[in-house]
Design a protein around this motif. Structure first.
Motif, PDB file in Angstrom:
ATOM      1  N   HIS A  73     -16.697 -25.093   3.568  1.00  0.00           N
ATOM      2  CA  HIS A  73     -16.443 -23.938   4.313  1.00  0.00           C
ATOM      3  C   HIS A  73     -16.273 -24.043   5.733  1.00  0.00           C
ATOM      4  CE1 HIS A  73     -20.509 -23.751   5.868  1.00  0.00           C
ATOM      5  NE2 HIS A  73     -20.805 -24.415   4.738  1.00  0.00           N
ATOM      6  N   ALA A  74     -16.649 -24.971   6.416  1.00  0.00           N
ATOM      7  CA  ALA A  74     -16.346 -25.187   7.844  1.00  0.00           C
ATOM      8  C   ALA A  74     -14.962 -25.406   8.021  1.00  0.00           C
ATOM      9  CB  ALA A  74     -17.279 -26.034   8.329  1.00  0.00           C
ATOM     10  N   ALA A  75     -14.344 -26.243   7.400  1.00  0.00           N
ATOM     11  CA  ALA A  75     -12.932 -26.443   7.426  1.00  0.00           C
ATOM     12  C   ALA A  75     -12.172 -25.212   7.051  1.00  0.00           C
ATOM     13  CB  ALA A  75     -12.480 -27.732   6.636  1.00  0.00           C
ATOM     14  N   ALA A 128      -7.980 -19.347  10.576  1.00  0.00           N
ATOM     15  CA  ALA A 128      -8.645 -18.671  11.776  1.00  0.00           C
ATOM     16  C   ALA A 128      -7.428 -17.649  12.189  1.00  0.00           C
ATOM     17  CB  ALA A 128      -8.955 -19.724  13.047  1.00  0.00           C
ATOM     18  N   ASP A 129      -6.290 -18.004  11.734  1.00  0.00           N
ATOM     19  CA  ASP A 129      -5.247 -17.117  12.441  1.00  0.00           C
ATOM     20  C   ASP A 129      -4.876 -16.109  11.439  1.00  0.00           C
ATOM     21  OD1 ASP A 129      -4.792 -18.629  14.819  1.00  0.00           O
ATOM     22  OD2 ASP A 129      -3.245 -19.942  13.786  1.00  0.00           O
ATOM     23  N   LEU A 130      -5.535 -15.939  10.464  1.00  0.00           N
ATOM     24  CA  LEU A 130      -5.247 -14.714   9.350  1.00  0.00           C
ATOM     25  C   LEU A 130      -6.381 -13.807   9.239  1.00  0.00           C
ATOM     26  CD1 LEU A 130      -4.086 -17.287   6.720  1.00  0.00           C
ATOM     27  CD2 LEU A 130      -2.525 -15.722   8.040  1.00  0.00           C
ATOM     28  N   ALA A 139     -14.616 -14.141   6.938  1.00  0.00           N
ATOM     29  CA  ALA A 139     -14.726 -15.625   7.341  1.00  0.00           C
ATOM     30  C   ALA A 139     -15.389 -15.855   8.446  1.00  0.00           C
ATOM     31  CB  ALA A 139     -12.985 -16.031   7.374  1.00  0.00           C
ATOM     32  N   ASP A 140     -15.786 -14.669   9.164  1.00  0.00           N
ATOM     33  CA  ASP A 140     -16.397 -15.001  10.538  1.00  0.00           C
ATOM     34  C   ASP A 140     -18.036 -15.175  10.266  1.00  0.00           C
ATOM     35  OD1 ASP A 140     -16.698 -12.475   9.412  1.00  0.00           O
ATOM     36  OD2 ASP A 140     -17.083 -11.645  11.480  1.00  0.00           O
ATOM     37  N   ALA A 183     -24.404 -13.188  -0.740  1.00  0.00           N
ATOM     38  CA  ALA A 183     -23.639 -11.982  -0.136  1.00  0.00           C
ATOM     39  C   ALA A 183     -22.574 -12.970   0.773  1.00  0.00           C
ATOM     40  CB  ALA A 183     -24.323 -11.224   0.848  1.00  0.00           C
ATOM     41  N   LEU A 184     -22.953 -14.169   1.100  1.00  0.00           N
ATOM     42  CA  LEU A 184     -21.895 -14.952   2.234  1.00  0.00           C
ATOM     43  C   LEU A 184     -20.703 -15.756   1.294  1.00  0.00           C
ATOM     44  CD1 LEU A 184     -24.374 -16.460   4.286  1.00  0.00           C
ATOM     45  CD2 LEU A 184     -23.190 -14.449   4.763  1.00  0.00           C
TER      46      LEU A 184
END
Length: 453
Positions: free
Chosen positions: A271-273, A279-281, A286-287, A398-399
């Motif tokens: 998930h970190a990768a 990040a640009d979508l 995702a945050d 939920a995540l």
């Protein structure tokens, strides 16, 4: 004719499964893997003549998707399944106990495991039976269960700390990589219902008879290439951007930097990768993925100059050791006995120096196995997996995102996604299948719109 271009980012079990399924559905597939091999976190390396697995993986008979994947890779023979669940339980200075099952319908199959658990009083054993029946009635999909811990749920039912350690924790920590007080009750219910309580044979244990590299990465590379996949190893995807109706993925390879196009992208990374890649979508949620965090597993490896233990595997109580495996034959050890110890939820050990771990674990092994007191250590080393799983704590349901995202054509895979399973090989494979299914559904929808237009 190809139905479209799919780029899979990540060559672990989730990415391998997604790539296979997309190929068989008629898509052209390019798989990008930053490492020089496939297999993700499940891999092997050579040390002193041993073929060493980074982690000691076992499976259960209920891991049906994972077992099917091994068959598809031509290595189904590489796992030996017990005919009937059996786990020796060791403790220093105590007579070994054995957890086993009867060939009876569930849940009566567990009677011998409960009745013969000599580490517990008769009152504790009777309470265990009542608790098991109560757990069998739970719905793992109930959101309320994800708000409490396994430890709290067991405590509310009067389970003693000793019973928690000797049975629920013994199995739960290994399955969830979390101590009972920190483990989601929803995931625990999934583990115990699907893996132990619902079907009599679901808990039978499978033990790999090949190294992880020979079981996963090597056959996957061969089969995927035979089916026409373009496999790019040592290829790091830097980000994902929109390009017309599809995507553009800048990559870095030994030969230099370039970009590859895609109609669909499957992000099959941890998930970190994944967060960095999208990040640009505008990917909804995702945050919040970073809140899944991580939990470590530490593996302790001890190679003795002679045989010290007569077992294939065992669980351990009242010791720093959690689980011990005899890996002598599988690792190709030419002499002595090679034992591997798997330590889940190893938050303390992952920070310890190897010498500190040696000072703790070698005496523990010699206490468990008296023959080890007369043996000489040929080698002792430690492998650490700081991010072995996501942190399977209350509130994580939920995540965990679904395979389909809010960006059409962008799909997620990985054991951390919403599979309904904990972070296991089975969860990883199921996530890859769900991702490929999402790609197929989205492509059909896209074609339908084009035809209508």
């Amino acid at each position: 004719m190809s139905r479209g271009r799919v780029v899979v980012i990540g060559g672990g079990l989730a990415g391998i499964t997604a790539a296979l399924d997309c190929l068989e559905a008629g898509f052209s597939v390019r798989l990008l893997e930053a490492r020089p091999r496939l297999g993700g976190a499940t891999y092997s390396f050579s040390r002193g003549g041993l073929q060493v697995d980074t982690g000691q993986h076992v499976l259960l008979r209920c891991y049906t998707a994972y077992l099917r994947l091994l068959d598809r890779l031509g290595v189904g023979h590489g796992v030996r399944l017990q005919r009937r669940f059996r786990v020796p339980v060791l403790a220093p200075g105590a007579k070994p106990a054995v957890l086993t099952r009867w060939n009876l319908p569930a849940p009566a199959h567990l009677a011998p495991a409960l009745l013969a658990h000599s580490r517990l009083s008769w009152a504790e054993r009777a309470r265990l039976a009542r608790t098991a029946l109560a757990m069998r009635s739970l719905d793992p999909q109930d959101p309320a269960l994800d708000e409490i811990s396994l430890g709290r749920w067991l405590g509310d039912r009067g389970e003693s700390p000793r019973a928690v350690d000797a049975l629920w924790g013994l199995l739960g920590v290994a399955a969830l990589n979390a101590e009972p007080e920190h483990a989601s009750m929803a995931l625990a219910a999934k583990v115990f219902r699907t893996g132990v309580l619902d079907e009599a044979d679901s808990c039978d244990i499978g033990i790999p008879q090949l190294s992880l590299g020979a079981l996963h990465g090597e056959p996957a590379l061969r089969v995927l290439r035979e089916k026409g996949a373009d496999i790019r190893l040592r290829c790091k995807a830097r980000t994902i951007t929109r390009s017309g109706d599809g995507f553009r993925i800048p990559i870095r390879e030994p030969a230099g930097e370039t970009a590859v196009p895609a109609d669909h992208v499957v992000v099959a990374t941890p998930h970190a990768a994944a967060s960095a890649l999208v990040a640009d979508l505008p990917v909804s949620g995702a945050d919040q993925w970073h809140r899944l965090s991580a939990a470590p597993i530490v593996n302790v490896h001890a190679h003795f100059d002679r045989r010290v233990a007569d077992l294939e595997m065992a669980a351990v109580l009242d010791s720093p050791v959690q689980w011990v495996f005899d890996r002598t034959r599988i690792a190709g050890a030419g002499r002595g006995q090679y034992l591997a110890l798997s330590q889940s939820a190893a938050h303390r050990e992952v920070e310890m120096r190897t010498e500190e771990i040696r000072e703790s674990f070698v005496p523990a092994l010699r206490e468990l196995f008296p023959a080890a007191r007369r043996a000489r250590l040929l080698d002792f080393f430690v492998t650490r997996e700081p991010n072995a799983t996501f942190r399977q704590a209350p509130g994580t349901a939920a995540l965990r995102p679904a395979a389909s995202t809010s960006v059409p054509g962008l799909v997620l895979a990985g054991a951390w996604t919403a599979t309904g399973w904990p972070d296991t090989t089975e969860g990883a494979v199921r996530s890859g299948a769900l991702a490929a299914e999402a790609v197929d559904v989205q492509q059909r929808s896209r074609r339908s719109v084009e035809v209508t237009a």
